[in-house]
Design a protein around this motif. Structure first.
Motif, PDB file in Angstrom:
ATOM      1  N   ALA A   1     -90.443 -22.040  -1.150  1.00 51.68           N
ATOM      2  CA  ALA A   1     -89.503 -22.998  -0.575  1.00 51.68           C
ATOM      3  C   ALA A   1     -88.525 -23.992  -1.445  1.00 51.68           C
ATOM      4  N   ARG A   2     -89.020 -23.363  -2.752  1.00 47.37           N
ATOM      5  CA  ARG A   2     -87.273 -24.171  -3.387  1.00 47.37           C
ATOM      6  C   ARG A   2     -86.578 -22.937  -3.618  1.00 47.37           C
ATOM      7  N   LEU A   3     -87.307 -21.880  -3.253  1.00 47.57           N
ATOM      8  CA  LEU A   3     -85.817 -20.190  -3.218  1.00 47.57           C
ATOM      9  C   LEU A   3     -84.653 -21.346  -1.926  1.00 47.57           C
ATOM     10  N   ARG A   4     -85.660 -21.745  -0.881  1.00 50.78           N
ATOM     11  CA  ARG A   4     -85.084 -21.660  -0.271  1.00 50.78           C
ATOM     12  C   ARG A   4     -83.952 -23.179   0.223  1.00 50.78           C
ATOM     13  N   ASP A   5     -84.713 -23.989  -0.342  1.00 47.77           N
ATOM     14  CA  ASP A   5     -83.848 -25.255  -0.941  1.00 47.77           C
ATOM     15  C   ASP A   5     -82.801 -24.766  -2.046  1.00 47.77           C
TER      16      ASP A   5
ATOM     17  N   ALA B   1     -76.043 -22.889  -7.833  1.00 45.99           N
ATOM     18  CA  ALA B   1     -77.199 -22.442  -8.521  1.00 45.99           C
ATOM     19  C   ALA B   1     -77.314 -20.243  -9.094  1.00 45.99           C
ATOM     20  N   ILE B   2     -77.550 -19.869  -7.424  1.00 47.59           N
ATOM     21  CA  ILE B   2     -77.541 -18.402  -8.139  1.00 47.59           C
ATOM     22  C   ILE B   2     -76.791 -18.339  -8.874  1.00 47.59           C
ATOM     23  N   THR B   3     -75.829 -18.196  -8.426  1.00 48.50           N
ATOM     24  CA  THR B   3     -74.284 -17.852  -9.403  1.00 48.50           C
ATOM     25  C   THR B   3     -74.927 -18.201 -10.837  1.00 48.50           C
ATOM     26  N   GLY B   4     -75.343 -19.519 -10.626  1.00 51.19           N
ATOM     27  CA  GLY B   4     -75.622 -19.843 -12.847  1.00 51.19           C
ATOM     28  C   GLY B   4     -77.091 -18.967 -13.101  1.00 51.19           C
TER      29      GLY B   4
ATOM     30  N   LEU C   1     -77.675 -16.078 -12.221  1.00 51.50           N
ATOM     31  CA  LEU C   1     -77.148 -14.387 -12.931  1.00 51.50           C
ATOM     32  C   LEU C   1     -76.479 -14.760 -13.924  1.00 51.50           C
ATOM     33  N   ALA C   2     -75.830 -15.937 -13.841  1.00 46.44           N
ATOM     34  CA  ALA C   2     -74.369 -16.089 -15.378  1.00 46.44           C
ATOM     35  C   ALA C   2     -75.155 -15.930 -16.100  1.00 46.44           C
ATOM     36  N   ASN C   3     -76.295 -16.789 -16.529  1.00 50.20           N
ATOM     37  CA  ASN C   3     -77.103 -18.046 -17.982  1.00 50.20           C
ATOM     38  C   ASN C   3     -78.214 -16.234 -18.148  1.00 50.20           C
ATOM     39  N   ARG C   4     -78.762 -15.615 -17.169  1.00 56.95           N
ATOM     40  CA  ARG C   4     -80.077 -14.964 -17.417  1.00 56.95           C
ATOM     41  C   ARG C   4     -80.158 -14.541 -18.780  1.00 56.95           C
ATOM     42  N   ARG C   5     -80.807 -13.890 -19.474  1.00 52.81           N
ATOM     43  CA  ARG C   5     -80.857 -13.057 -20.806  1.00 52.81           C
ATOM     44  C   ARG C   5     -80.697 -11.772 -20.519  1.00 52.81           C
ATOM     45  N   ARG C   6     -79.132 -11.277 -20.889  1.00 58.63           N
ATOM     46  CA  ARG C   6     -78.894  -9.676 -20.762  1.00 58.63           C
ATOM     47  C   ARG C   6     -79.202  -8.667 -21.801  1.00 58.63           C
ATOM     48  N   ARG C   7     -79.232  -7.762 -21.645  1.00 57.28           N
ATOM     49  CA  ARG C   7     -80.163  -6.529 -22.451  1.00 57.28           C
ATOM     50  C   ARG C   7     -79.067  -5.364 -22.523  1.00 57.28           C
TER      51      ARG C   7
ATOM     52  N   ASP D   1     -78.441  -9.571  -1.574  1.00 57.06           N
ATOM     53  CA  ASP D   1     -78.993 -10.716  -0.991  1.00 57.06           C
ATOM     54  C   ASP D   1     -80.413 -10.383  -1.459  1.00 57.06           C
ATOM     55  N   ILE D   2     -81.035  -9.444  -2.113  1.00 56.64           N
ATOM     56  CA  ILE D   2     -82.148  -8.961  -2.933  1.00 56.64           C
ATOM     57  C   ILE D   2     -81.530  -9.777  -4.106  1.00 56.64           C
ATOM     58  N   ILE D   3     -81.160  -9.525  -4.523  1.00 56.69           N
ATOM     59  CA  ILE D   3     -80.501  -9.942  -6.496  1.00 56.69           C
ATOM     60  C   ILE D   3     -80.129 -11.479  -6.254  1.00 56.69           C
ATOM     61  N   ASP D   4     -79.908 -12.259  -5.423  1.00 55.94           N
ATOM     62  CA  ASP D   4     -79.207 -13.601  -5.761  1.00 55.94           C
ATOM     63  C   ASP D   4     -80.708 -14.121  -5.062  1.00 55.94           C
ATOM     64  N   ASP D   5     -81.258 -13.538  -4.567  1.00 54.11           N
ATOM     65  CA  ASP D   5     -82.888 -14.303  -4.446  1.00 54.11           C
ATOM     66  C   ASP D   5     -84.105 -13.430  -5.520  1.00 54.11           C
ATOM     67  N   LEU D   6     -83.778 -12.928  -6.508  1.00 53.73           N
ATOM     68  CA  LEU D   6     -84.564 -12.901  -7.672  1.00 53.73           C
ATOM     69  C   LEU D   6     -83.891 -13.417  -8.879  1.00 53.73           C
ATOM     70  N   ALA D   7     -82.923 -13.746  -8.885  1.00 50.54           N
ATOM     71  CA  ALA D   7     -82.187 -14.672  -9.462  1.00 50.54           C
ATOM     72  C   ALA D   7     -82.465 -15.776  -9.578  1.00 50.54           C
ATOM     73  N   ALA D   8     -82.398 -16.081  -8.416  1.00 48.37           N
ATOM     74  CA  ALA D   8     -82.830 -17.658  -7.843  1.00 48.37           C
ATOM     75  C   ALA D   8     -84.371 -17.880  -8.833  1.00 48.37           C
ATOM     76  N   LEU D   9     -85.201 -16.878  -8.215  1.00 48.99           N
ATOM     77  CA  LEU D   9     -86.845 -17.050  -8.408  1.00 48.99           C
ATOM     78  C   LEU D   9     -86.878 -16.688 -10.332  1.00 48.99           C
ATOM     79  N   GLY D  10     -85.410 -16.806 -10.825  1.00 50.35           N
ATOM     80  CA  GLY D  10     -85.574 -16.658 -12.248  1.00 50.35           C
ATOM     81  C   GLY D  10     -86.655 -15.685 -13.027  1.00 50.35           C
ATOM     82  N   LEU D  11     -86.620 -14.256 -11.741  1.00 53.22           N
ATOM     83  CA  LEU D  11     -86.802 -12.627 -12.494  1.00 53.22           C
ATOM     84  C   LEU D  11     -86.187 -12.116 -13.320  1.00 53.22           C
ATOM     85  N   LEU D  12     -85.000 -12.073 -13.266  1.00 50.90           N
ATOM     86  CA  LEU D  12     -84.234 -10.844 -13.916  1.00 50.90           C
ATOM     87  C   LEU D  12     -83.615 -11.447 -15.558  1.00 50.90           C
TER      88      LEU D  12
END
Length: 304
Positions: free
Chosen positions: A12-16, A24-27, A29-35, A93-104
Motif C-alpha cells: 500500500a505504501r509502494l502504491r501511494d 521519493a523513488i529517485t531519492g 536510489l540516490a540516498n541508498r548505501r552503496r558498496r 520498473d523492478i528496480i524502482d519498486d525495490l528502491a521504494a521498498l527500501g531493499l537496495l
C-alpha cells in the motif's frame, strides 16, 4: 514454502509513493548505501528479474508464473535478505519498486538495457534498447549495465542490434560503468528464436561480443554453462558471470554444473533469476542459500 517478507501495508505504501510522491523513488536510489562492485572475495551473486519486460513470464510449464508483481517482489525481497546475495538485475520498473521498498542498501544494482525484442514477436531479433540507458543509470546511481546480444546470421535485424550494443559499450566505457554482455548464437526454429548452446556456438558468440565498442575495459560476459566450459573460458580474458539456465532442469544437476564452472579461471559468480526465485519446492531462501554457498564457498565476506 518460504515465509513472505513483505506485507499488504508495504505494498500500500509502494502504491501511494508511486501515485503521490514519485520523486521519493529517485531519492531512494540516490540516498541508498552503496558498496564497491567487487569486494571481499571478488565474486558476485546477482539475482536476475528482468524477464517480464520482454514478455517472458513463464517458469517451466507455468506460462504466467512471473505475472503477479507482488509475488515477484516478495520473492526478490526474500532473495535480497539472504547472506551472500550481492545485488539484483532488473528493468527500471523492478528496480524502482525495490528502491521504494527500501531493499537496495549495500546491494549492486544492474540495469537491464535492451528489452525490445519481445518474446514470440515477429521482430524479436530487432532487440531495441527500451530499458535503461547509460546516462540514466549514471544519474540514478546504478552500478552496472546489462545487455542481451542474440546473433542470428540469417536475420538482418541482428545488424542494428549489434550497432546499438557497440554504442552502449562505448557509452558505458566513457562513463566508467561496468557493462555485462550476454551473447548467444540464435536462429529461427518453427517460428521461435532458439539459442544454440553448443560449446562452439557459445565460443563464437563470445568472440563476436568481446569485440564490440571502442574499449573493452569495462566489459564483462554473462554466459551459459555448457559442456566443455573450460574451452569457453579459454576464449576470453573478460570477467564472467554464469547465467542460470532453464528453470525446468533438476536443481541438483543445475547446482552441480554451477559449482564446476565456478572453479574455472575468469568466472566471478552467478547471475540467476527464475531458477532461484521460482524453485520447484517453493523455498526461495533455501535455493538462494545453496547458490550463495557456491559463489562464496569460504563463507559470506565480512562486509556483508
Amino acid at each position: 514454502m518460504t515465509t513472505a517478507l513483505l506485507t499488504g501495508e508495504d505494498f500500500a505504501r509502494l502504491r501511494d509513493v508511486r501515485a503521490f510522491g514519485p520523486s521519493a523513488i529517485t531519492g531512494a536510489l540516490a540516498n541508498r548505501r552503496r558498496r564497491p562492485v567487487l569486494q571481499g572475495d571478488g565474486r558476485l551473486f546477482i539475482v536476475a528479474a528482468d524477464h517480464p519486460a520482454r514478455g517472458a513470464l513463464a517458469v517451466g510449464s507455468d506460462a504466467t508464473a512471473m505475472a503477479n508483481r507482488y509475488e515477484l517482489l516478495d520473492r526478490l525481497a526474500i532473495a535480497l535478505s539472504r547472506p551472500g546475495v550481492d545485488g539484483v538485475l532488473g528493468t527500471p520498473d523492478i528496480i524502482d519498486d525495490l528502491a521504494a521498498l527500501g531493499l537496495l542498501d549495500d546491494k549492486i544494482i544492474v540495469g537491464s538495457m535492451n528489452r525490445g525484442g519481445l518474446r514470440g514477436a515477429a521482430f524479436e531479433m530487432d532487440d531495441r534498447y527500451t530499458g535503461y540507458d547509460v546516462d540514466g543509470m549514471v544519474e540514478a546511481g546504478i552500478d552496472f549495465a546489462k545487455t542481451l546480444i542474440r546473433v542470428n546470421l540469417a536475420d538482418p535485424a541482428t545488424a542494428p542490434t549489434l550497432t546499438a550494443t557497440a554504442d552502449a559499450v562505448n557509452r558505458a566505457a566513457a562513463a566508467k560503468l561496468p557493462i555485462m554482455l550476454e551473447p548467444f548464437m540464435s536462429e529461427w526454429v518453427d517460428g521461435r528464436i532458439v539459442n544454440d548452446l553448443s560449446t562452439d556456438a557459445v565460443i563464437l558468440s563470445v568472440a563476436i561480443a568481446s569485440g564490440l565498442g571502442n574499449s573493452s575495459a569495462y566489459t564483462w560476459m554473462k554466459l551459459p554453462v555448457v559442456p566443455d566450459m573450460e574451452r569457453v573460458m579459454e576464449a576470453t580474458t573478460l570477467p564472467t558471470l554464469l547465467l542460470g539456465g532453464d528453470a525446468g532442469v533438476d536443481p541438483d544437476e543445475t547446482f552441480a554444473a554451477w559449482e564446476d564452472a565456478l572453479s574455472l579461471p575468469g568466472v566471478r559468480g552467478l547471475t540467476v533469476g527464475r531458477t532461484l526465485l521460482y524453485p520447484p519446492d517453493g523455498d526461495v531462501a533455501a535455493a538462494v542459500d545453496t547458490a550463495a554457498s557456491l559463489v562464496h564457498p569460504a563463507g559470506v565476506p565480512a562486509s556483508f
